[in-house]
Scaffold this motif. Sequence first.
Motif, PDB file in Angstrom:
ATOM      1  N   THR A   6       0.949  -1.434  -0.048  1.00  0.00           N
ATOM      2  CA  THR A   6       0.055  -0.036  -0.014  1.00  0.00           C
ATOM      3  C   THR A   6       0.957   1.145   0.014  1.00  0.00           C
ATOM      4  O   THR A   6       1.807   1.114   0.521  1.00  0.00           O
ATOM      5  N   GLY A   7       0.488   2.158  -0.803  1.00  0.00           N
ATOM      6  CA  GLY A   7       1.199   3.559  -0.707  1.00  0.00           C
ATOM      7  C   GLY A   7       2.409   3.390  -1.685  1.00  0.00           C
ATOM      8  O   GLY A   7       3.510   3.803  -1.603  1.00  0.00           O
ATOM      9  N   GLY A   8       2.266   2.300  -2.775  1.00  0.00           N
ATOM     10  CA  GLY A   8       3.338   2.132  -3.491  1.00  0.00           C
ATOM     11  C   GLY A   8       3.644   3.084  -4.452  1.00  0.00           C
ATOM     12  O   GLY A   8       4.681   2.767  -5.299  1.00  0.00           O
ATOM     13  N   THR A   9       2.760   4.173  -4.834  1.00  0.00           N
ATOM     14  CA  THR A   9       2.897   5.226  -5.559  1.00  0.00           C
ATOM     15  C   THR A   9       3.708   6.326  -4.942  1.00  0.00           C
ATOM     16  O   THR A   9       3.855   7.395  -5.751  1.00  0.00           O
ATOM     17  N   GLY A  10       3.757   6.345  -3.677  1.00  0.00           N
ATOM     18  CA  GLY A  10       4.581   7.214  -3.012  1.00  0.00           C
ATOM     19  C   GLY A  10       6.284   7.019  -2.859  1.00  0.00           C
ATOM     20  O   GLY A  10       6.691   6.258  -3.580  1.00  0.00           O
ATOM     21  N   PHE A  11       6.708   8.109  -2.124  1.00  0.00           N
ATOM     22  CA  PHE A  11       8.218   8.113  -2.069  1.00  0.00           C
ATOM     23  C   PHE A  11       8.720   6.999  -1.564  1.00  0.00           C
ATOM     24  O   PHE A  11       9.485   5.821  -2.327  1.00  0.00           O
ATOM     25  N   LEU A  12       8.441   6.437  -0.428  1.00  0.00           N
ATOM     26  CA  LEU A  12       9.291   5.249   0.182  1.00  0.00           C
ATOM     27  C   LEU A  12       8.189   3.919  -0.441  1.00  0.00           C
ATOM     28  O   LEU A  12       8.942   3.045  -0.512  1.00  0.00           O
ATOM     29  N   GLY A  13       6.994   3.925  -0.740  1.00  0.00           N
ATOM     30  CA  GLY A  13       6.624   2.894  -1.425  1.00  0.00           C
ATOM     31  C   GLY A  13       6.970   2.572  -2.745  1.00  0.00           C
ATOM     32  O   GLY A  13       7.058   1.218  -3.152  1.00  0.00           O
ATOM     33  N   SER A  14       7.177   3.583  -3.661  1.00  0.00           N
ATOM     34  CA  SER A  14       7.859   3.202  -4.956  1.00  0.00           C
ATOM     35  C   SER A  14       9.044   2.670  -4.861  1.00  0.00           C
ATOM     36  O   SER A  14       9.579   1.616  -5.650  1.00  0.00           O
ATOM     37  N   HIS A  15      10.108   3.280  -4.093  1.00  0.00           N
ATOM     38  CA  HIS A  15      11.111   2.900  -3.721  1.00  0.00           C
ATOM     39  C   HIS A  15      11.206   1.023  -3.264  1.00  0.00           C
ATOM     40  O   HIS A  15      12.178   0.142  -3.490  1.00  0.00           O
ATOM     41  N   THR A  16      10.176   0.887  -2.418  1.00  0.00           N
ATOM     42  CA  THR A  16       9.973  -0.523  -1.858  1.00  0.00           C
ATOM     43  C   THR A  16       9.676  -1.388  -2.970  1.00  0.00           C
ATOM     44  O   THR A  16      10.048  -2.538  -3.211  1.00  0.00           O
ATOM     45  N   VAL A  17       8.864  -1.018  -3.981  1.00  0.00           N
ATOM     46  CA  VAL A  17       8.222  -1.859  -4.931  1.00  0.00           C
ATOM     47  C   VAL A  17       9.639  -2.156  -5.821  1.00  0.00           C
ATOM     48  O   VAL A  17       9.845  -3.400  -6.273  1.00  0.00           O
ATOM     49  N   ARG A  36      -1.609   6.817 -11.297  1.00  0.00           N
ATOM     50  CA  ARG A  36      -0.649   7.120 -10.473  1.00  0.00           C
ATOM     51  C   ARG A  36       0.353   6.019 -10.396  1.00  0.00           C
ATOM     52  O   ARG A  36       1.534   6.447  -9.927  1.00  0.00           O
ATOM     53  N   VAL A  37       0.192   4.880 -10.901  1.00  0.00           N
ATOM     54  CA  VAL A  37       1.211   3.748 -10.929  1.00  0.00           C
ATOM     55  C   VAL A  37       2.377   4.031 -11.934  1.00  0.00           C
ATOM     56  O   VAL A  37       3.475   3.838 -11.428  1.00  0.00           O
ATOM     57  N   GLY A  38       2.083   4.316 -13.056  1.00  0.00           N
ATOM     58  CA  GLY A  38       3.037   4.324 -14.007  1.00  0.00           C
ATOM     59  C   GLY A  38       4.238   5.258 -14.077  1.00  0.00           C
ATOM     60  O   GLY A  38       5.356   4.886 -14.052  1.00  0.00           O
ATOM     61  N   PRO A  39       3.778   6.541 -13.539  1.00  0.00           N
ATOM     62  CA  PRO A  39       4.825   7.554 -13.414  1.00  0.00           C
ATOM     63  C   PRO A  39       5.836   7.260 -11.986  1.00  0.00           C
ATOM     64  O   PRO A  39       6.955   7.306 -12.214  1.00  0.00           O
ATOM     65  N   ALA A  40       5.223   6.419 -11.091  1.00  0.00           N
ATOM     66  CA  ALA A  40       5.986   6.246  -9.974  1.00  0.00           C
ATOM     67  C   ALA A  40       6.987   5.142 -10.191  1.00  0.00           C
ATOM     68  O   ALA A  40       8.215   5.022 -10.011  1.00  0.00           O
ATOM     69  N   GLY A  45      12.612   2.910 -13.610  1.00  0.00           N
ATOM     70  CA  GLY A  45      13.124   1.915 -14.760  1.00  0.00           C
ATOM     71  C   GLY A  45      12.151   0.683 -14.934  1.00  0.00           C
ATOM     72  O   GLY A  45      12.506  -0.081 -15.664  1.00  0.00           O
ATOM     73  N   LEU A  46      10.998   0.909 -14.244  1.00  0.00           N
ATOM     74  CA  LEU A  46      10.069  -0.321 -14.367  1.00  0.00           C
ATOM     75  C   LEU A  46       9.064   0.269 -15.459  1.00  0.00           C
ATOM     76  O   LEU A  46       8.397   1.246 -15.411  1.00  0.00           O
ATOM     77  N   ASP A  47       8.492  -0.697 -16.161  1.00  0.00           N
ATOM     78  CA  ASP A  47       7.400  -0.466 -17.073  1.00  0.00           C
ATOM     79  C   ASP A  47       6.161  -0.646 -16.268  1.00  0.00           C
ATOM     80  O   ASP A  47       5.961  -1.341 -15.270  1.00  0.00           O
ATOM     81  N   ASP A  48       4.934  -0.140 -16.835  1.00  0.00           N
ATOM     82  CA  ASP A  48       3.458  -0.169 -16.437  1.00  0.00           C
ATOM     83  C   ASP A  48       3.205  -1.783 -16.086  1.00  0.00           C
ATOM     84  O   ASP A  48       2.268  -1.937 -15.120  1.00  0.00           O
ATOM     85  N   GLY A  49       3.749  -2.507 -16.508  1.00  0.00           N
ATOM     86  CA  GLY A  49       3.182  -4.204 -16.355  1.00  0.00           C
ATOM     87  C   GLY A  49       3.915  -4.596 -15.447  1.00  0.00           C
ATOM     88  O   GLY A  49       3.748  -6.008 -15.121  1.00  0.00           O
ATOM     89  N   ALA A  50       4.826  -4.209 -14.580  1.00  0.00           N
ATOM     90  CA  ALA A  50       5.977  -4.867 -13.847  1.00  0.00           C
ATOM     91  C   ALA A  50       5.363  -5.050 -12.415  1.00  0.00           C
ATOM     92  O   ALA A  50       5.549  -6.047 -11.675  1.00  0.00           O
TER      93      ALA A  50
END
Length: 340
Positions: A6-17, A36-40, A45-50
């Motif tokens: 949860t929060g995977g499009t945020g700062f810490l969340g996207s780094h964690t993903v 919100r997912v794609g830009p994060a 370096g991950l694509d939207d389908g990751a």
Amino acid sequence: MKVLVTGGTGFLGSHTVAALKAAGHDVRVLARSHDRVGPALRLHGLDDGAVEVALGGMGDAGPVREAVQGCDAVIHAAAVYSYDPRDAETMRRGNASGARTVLESALDAGVQRAVHVSSTVALARMTKDARITIRDDVGDLEGVYARSKQESDRVVRALQAAGAPVVRLHPPGILGPLDPHLNETNKSLRNLLRRTPPVFGRERFTYADVRDCAATLVALAEGRGDGEPAWFPPLNDVDPVAEAEAATGRQLRVLRVGSGFLYRATVPANAVIARLPRGVEAIQADGVLMFSLRSRFEDEGAYERLGVTRTPARTMFADTVRWLVVQGQITPKQAGSAAV
């Protein structure tokens, strides 16, 4: 392993993903919108389908129950983190109840472990010069965000007392690059480099690199922290002005004053700003309060048991400054030698 973040499009969340993907795990992200997912992800370096995307917010019981199905672990990194008084009611209503919804849903679904991203503000006390360890009880720091994280912590501690496989991570102010939305700590460094305002507290403060925090969350989701209820990521207790000067090669001409004085000045200013439109930026009064109390958090090097290493403070500040230039938040001149 499949992990819901949860929060995977945020700062810490996207780094964690990104860190979970690098470790070979499958990731599902709970997000309110696909947009919100794609830009994060692309920042890393991950694509939207990751990742898989489950639509919903942390307080939406039905979508959350669906999102946790089939997951081995859940990392609850979502929260409203703001020192803007206009966000106060959202934090009061959402942070603790969202933690309860996500964690109880995860446990009902039979996940192996759930990781809750708490904060040092949940442990901090109003006593000056307190030495705070990860074993301490919930603190009494004032401020809406702090109280919302204290209440969230009480939710988690009750689940832990009942034997649930839940662990807490307590990061301090998080700095680092690749920030989708400019979090409050990165914003504080930006304002320092801009000299807006041209004053800054004279106290030291505790920071953590976002990449170290993400690595710690991956370790906890994998079970390397089982047996302990809570952890700090690697901490850096530093003078932020001195670190910013070293990173940029500039002498920052800011007036250093006691943060207690600054706090008393910012509280009435924010009371006025709370009634103004969003275009008027709030002052980080509650953050200044943390500076003024001079709390010291002691990680005791425990993160080494998780296989996590600490990024040096100088690297953390320099990388953040470079990112602020890339984002147009500061000029190359304000970044000094870090912009090269």
